[in-house]
Write an enzyme that holds these catalytic residues in place. Structure first.
Site, short mmCIF file in Angstrom:
data_model
loop_
_atom_site.label_atom_id
_atom_site.label_comp_id
_atom_site.label_asym_id
_atom_site.label_seq_id
_atom_site.Cartn_x
_atom_site.Cartn_y
_atom_site.Cartn_z
N SER A 17 0.74 -1.08 0.39
CA SER A 17 0.02 0.50 -0.41
C SER A 17 0.58 0.80 0.38
O SER A 17 1.01 2.29 -0.73
CB SER A 17 -1.21 0.38 1.17
OG SER A 17 -1.95 -0.84 0.74
N LYS A 66 -9.51 -5.28 11.24
CA LYS A 66 -10.65 -4.68 10.43
C LYS A 66 -12.31 -4.34 10.83
O LYS A 66 -13.45 -3.26 10.43
CB LYS A 66 -11.47 -5.28 8.83
CG LYS A 66 -9.46 -5.14 8.23
CD LYS A 66 -10.32 -6.05 6.49
CE LYS A 66 -8.98 -5.68 5.78
NZ LYS A 66 -9.21 -6.37 4.39
N ASN A 87 -12.32 -1.00 5.56
CA ASN A 87 -10.96 -1.20 5.59
C ASN A 87 -10.57 0.26 5.26
O ASN A 87 -9.18 -0.03 4.92
CB ASN A 87 -10.76 -1.47 4.10
CG ASN A 87 -11.26 -0.92 2.56
OD1 ASN A 87 -12.56 -0.65 2.95
ND2 ASN A 87 -10.10 -1.38 1.81
N ASP A 102 -13.02 -2.70 -0.05
CA ASP A 102 -13.44 -4.24 -0.64
C ASP A 102 -14.28 -4.16 -1.86
O ASP A 102 -13.38 -5.06 -2.63
CB ASP A 102 -12.53 -5.24 0.34
CG ASP A 102 -11.70 -4.77 1.09
OD1 ASP A 102 -11.04 -4.34 0.53
OD2 ASP A 102 -11.63 -4.68 2.34
N GLY A 130 -14.48 -13.11 5.98
CA GLY A 130 -14.61 -11.17 5.93
C GLY A 130 -15.01 -10.91 3.95
O GLY A 130 -15.25 -10.04 3.86
N ARG A 152 -15.93 -24.79 5.06
CA ARG A 152 -16.57 -25.32 5.49
C ARG A 152 -17.45 -25.86 6.63
O ARG A 152 -17.57 -26.67 6.97
CB ARG A 152 -15.21 -25.56 6.20
CG ARG A 152 -14.58 -26.64 6.99
CD ARG A 152 -12.52 -26.55 7.08
NE ARG A 152 -12.39 -24.80 7.26
CZ ARG A 152 -11.29 -24.76 8.50
NH1 ARG A 152 -9.94 -25.31 7.98
NH2 ARG A 152 -10.94 -23.34 8.52
N GLY A 242 -5.60 -11.52 -7.56
CA GLY A 242 -6.13 -10.61 -6.63
C GLY A 242 -5.26 -8.91 -6.88
O GLY A 242 -6.10 -8.44 -5.90
#
Ligand code: ATR
Length: 277
Positions: A17, A66, A87, A102, A130, A152, A242
């Site tokens: 960042s 967060k 965020n 996000d 999240g 899961r 990503g």
């Protein structure tokens, strides 16, 4: 006058960042600076007091703060409240306002690949943490043909489905069920950390058969091509890593702080350089 911005996280020395935002400040000829603030979870409240006292103009928040940051902010926008995580924070004359970039950051990067086709896609989201919550929220709000969350711990998937039910009906499934039905999905998104460096030989699901023209997306960017994406590419899928989400959330945060839309392509190049891509 130059303003100070930063990232609040814990053990974040590898974050990209600062390089991304400081370059964007330079490009826009703004005398601002962005830096890392490594904050122990026990010191988060003190850190927020410090931010106010020092008049830091804005900041991002990452793992593990967060959710915890929310109780120390003065205002939280509707999207961040719905997602249950912040965020990005803007310091508006001493009032700290929390946002979540996000979700729209991811959607922007996804739309670059799918275009309007997204509206007609049957989507599988793997994971229910999240990141999943932010992505499911943006997809449900945008409106896709159908949405299944596989996790899961199925209860966590059900909670997200329940929280987004006013946008659309979302189904849940076990990992095994979704793995057996992959051929039914136009878009498969991994939101778990499975496959992230150093565990690069792991994948959340085994890909046997994919639908024609399927898109497979992973929110992981290190490595740039996870095992999941390698396997999907080998089966003919279009893949998305990503980096787009990371750049997307950063660009939207930058805009909230400065009112300027930064050059996203350049931000992406800076990040890719750092990742050796
Ligand atoms: P984040 O906030 O970054 O999304 P998180 O809240 O810890 O991270 O969520 C991680 C997600 O990855 C969860 O859905 C988690 O599954 P559980 O809800 O069952 O815990 C999933 N996950 C992580 N490691 C996993 C593993 N080895 N196998 C299956 N799922 C895993």
């Amino acid at each position: 006058m130059g303003k100070l911005f930063g990232l609040l996280g814990y053990k974040i020395s590898h974050s990209m960042s600062p390089i991304m935002h400081n370059d964007a400040f330079k490009v826009e000829q703004l005398p601002h600076h962005y830096q890392l603030f490594d904050v122990d979870p026990e010191k988060l409240k003190d850190a927020v007091c410090g931010i106010k006292a020092l008049n830091i103009a804005g900041f991002n928040i990452t793992i593990p703060h967060k959710v915890a940051i929310m109780e120390y902010l003065d205002e939280i926008d509707e999207t961040a409240q719905m997602i249950g995580a912040v965020n990005t924070v803007v310091n508006d004359n001493g009032k700290l306002i929390g946002y979540n970039t996000d979700s729209d950051g991811y959607l922007t990067s996804l739309l670059e690949v799918t275009g309007d086709r997204l509206k007609n896609m049957d989507v599988l989201v793997i994971g229910a943490g999240g990141a999943s919550r932010a992505i499911v929220y943006s997809l449900a709000k945008y409106g896709v043909k159908s949405l299944v969350i596989a996790n899961r711990t199925i209860e966590k998937a059900e909670t997200i489905a329940q929280d987004c039910k006013h946008f659309m009906q979302i189904k849940t499934s076990t990992m095994k069920e979704s793995e057996a039905n992959l051929v039914n999905f136009d878009l498969i998104i991994n939101t778990t950390s499975i496959g992230m460096s150093p565990n690069i030989d792991e994948s959340p699901i085994e890909i046997n058969e994919l639908k024609e023209n399927a898109v497979v997306s992973d929110i992981i960017y290190n490595p740039l091509k996870t095992k999941l994406l390698q396997d999907a590419e080998a089966k003919g899928a279009t893949i998305l890593n990503g980096v787009g989400m990371f750049v997307g959330q950063g660009a939207l945060a930058f805009e909230k702080w400065t009112g300027i839309k930064p050059d996203r392509k350049r931000m992406e190049q800076i990040v890719l350089q750092q990742l050796g891509g």
